[in-house]
Design a protein around this motif. Sequence first.
Motif, PDB file in Angstrom:
ATOM      1  N   GLU A 245       0.882  -1.170   0.000  1.00 18.34           N
ATOM      2  CA  GLU A 245       0.000   0.000   0.000  1.00 18.34           C
ATOM      3  C   GLU A 245       0.917   1.218   0.000  1.00 18.34           C
ATOM      4  O   GLU A 245       1.726   1.382   0.907  1.00 18.34           O
ATOM      5  N   LYS A 246       0.804   2.047  -1.027  1.00 15.75           N
ATOM      6  CA  LYS A 246       1.711   3.184  -1.202  1.00 15.75           C
ATOM      7  C   LYS A 246       0.912   4.478  -1.272  1.00 15.75           C
ATOM      8  O   LYS A 246      -0.029   4.591  -2.064  1.00 15.75           O
ATOM      9  N   THR A 247       1.308   5.441  -0.446  1.00 13.95           N
ATOM     10  CA  THR A 247       0.682   6.761  -0.462  1.00 13.95           C
ATOM     11  C   THR A 247       1.699   7.766  -0.972  1.00 13.95           C
ATOM     12  O   THR A 247       2.761   7.951  -0.366  1.00 13.95           O
ATOM     13  N   ASP A 248       1.381   8.406  -2.099  1.00 16.02           N
ATOM     14  CA  ASP A 248       2.278   9.364  -2.730  1.00 16.02           C
ATOM     15  C   ASP A 248       2.194  10.730  -2.059  1.00 16.02           C
ATOM     16  O   ASP A 248       1.356  10.962  -1.186  1.00 16.02           O
ATOM     17  N   LEU A 249       3.050  11.652  -2.504  1.00 10.07           N
ATOM     18  CA  LEU A 249       3.074  13.007  -1.952  1.00 10.07           C
ATOM     19  C   LEU A 249       1.728  13.701  -2.065  1.00 10.07           C
ATOM     20  O   LEU A 249       1.379  14.527  -1.224  1.00 10.07           O
ATOM     21  N   ASP A 250       0.941  13.370  -3.082  1.00 12.82           N
ATOM     22  CA  ASP A 250      -0.357  14.008  -3.270  1.00 12.82           C
ATOM     23  C   ASP A 250      -1.431  13.445  -2.338  1.00 12.82           C
ATOM     24  O   ASP A 250      -2.582  13.872  -2.375  1.00 12.82           O
ATOM     25  N   GLY A 251      -1.045  12.466  -1.522  1.00 15.37           N
ATOM     26  CA  GLY A 251      -1.989  11.887  -0.564  1.00 15.37           C
ATOM     27  C   GLY A 251      -2.827  10.754  -1.111  1.00 15.37           C
ATOM     28  O   GLY A 251      -3.615  10.145  -0.389  1.00 15.37           O
TER      29      GLY A 251
ATOM     30  N   ARG B 247       4.756   5.442   2.712  1.00 15.02           N
ATOM     31  CA  ARG B 247       4.127   6.760   2.635  1.00 15.02           C
ATOM     32  C   ARG B 247       5.205   7.801   2.384  1.00 15.02           C
ATOM     33  O   ARG B 247       6.288   7.727   2.978  1.00 15.02           O
ATOM     34  N   TYR B 248       4.900   8.776   1.543  1.00 16.98           N
ATOM     35  CA  TYR B 248       5.837   9.840   1.213  1.00 16.98           C
ATOM     36  C   TYR B 248       5.361  11.167   1.789  1.00 16.98           C
ATOM     37  O   TYR B 248       4.177  11.494   1.711  1.00 16.98           O
ATOM     38  N   PHE B 249       6.310  11.916   2.358  1.00 15.95           N
ATOM     39  CA  PHE B 249       6.043  13.248   2.903  1.00 15.95           C
ATOM     40  C   PHE B 249       7.163  14.179   2.467  1.00 15.95           C
ATOM     41  O   PHE B 249       8.306  13.771   2.394  1.00 15.95           O
ATOM     42  N   ALA B 250       6.796  15.433   2.192  1.00 16.37           N
ATOM     43  CA  ALA B 250       7.798  16.433   1.812  1.00 16.37           C
ATOM     44  C   ALA B 250       7.628  17.665   2.681  1.00 16.37           C
ATOM     45  O   ALA B 250       6.598  17.910   3.241  1.00 16.37           O
TER      46      ALA B 250
END
Length: 116
Positions: free
Chosen positions: A35-41, A113-116
């Motif tokens: 399960e992958k959550t990109d920067l755009d949510g 999960r990605y966060f910037a």
Amino acid sequence: MTESQITTAVDELIALVAEGKPMEAFAKFYHDDIEKTDLDGVTHQGKTRIDKMGHQQLADIVMVRDFSAVGRIVKGNRSFIVWSVDLDNTSGLLKVVEVAIQDWQDGKIIRERYFA
């Protein structure tokens, strides 16, 4: 997996990306039920679907100035990789420092999960 084993896996994943082999890293280290959550949510599920998206994203890259890991931490079954990204793709410029938070299960990344 132990922290030491995850650390070794993360180091190998980073090395594969540095060699220009991100999809090989994906094939080796990501769980079928990822399960992958990109920067755009937006969250995506399933290795096959995310693999297809990854190939398309790579095809859209025009020029890479930087795509490097600038830090990593492993604690328990969780890893954190800090990526420095500076590239042009068909949508424009992408310049960001982002953190990938990865949960490991059965020797693979089950959630990212990605966060910037």
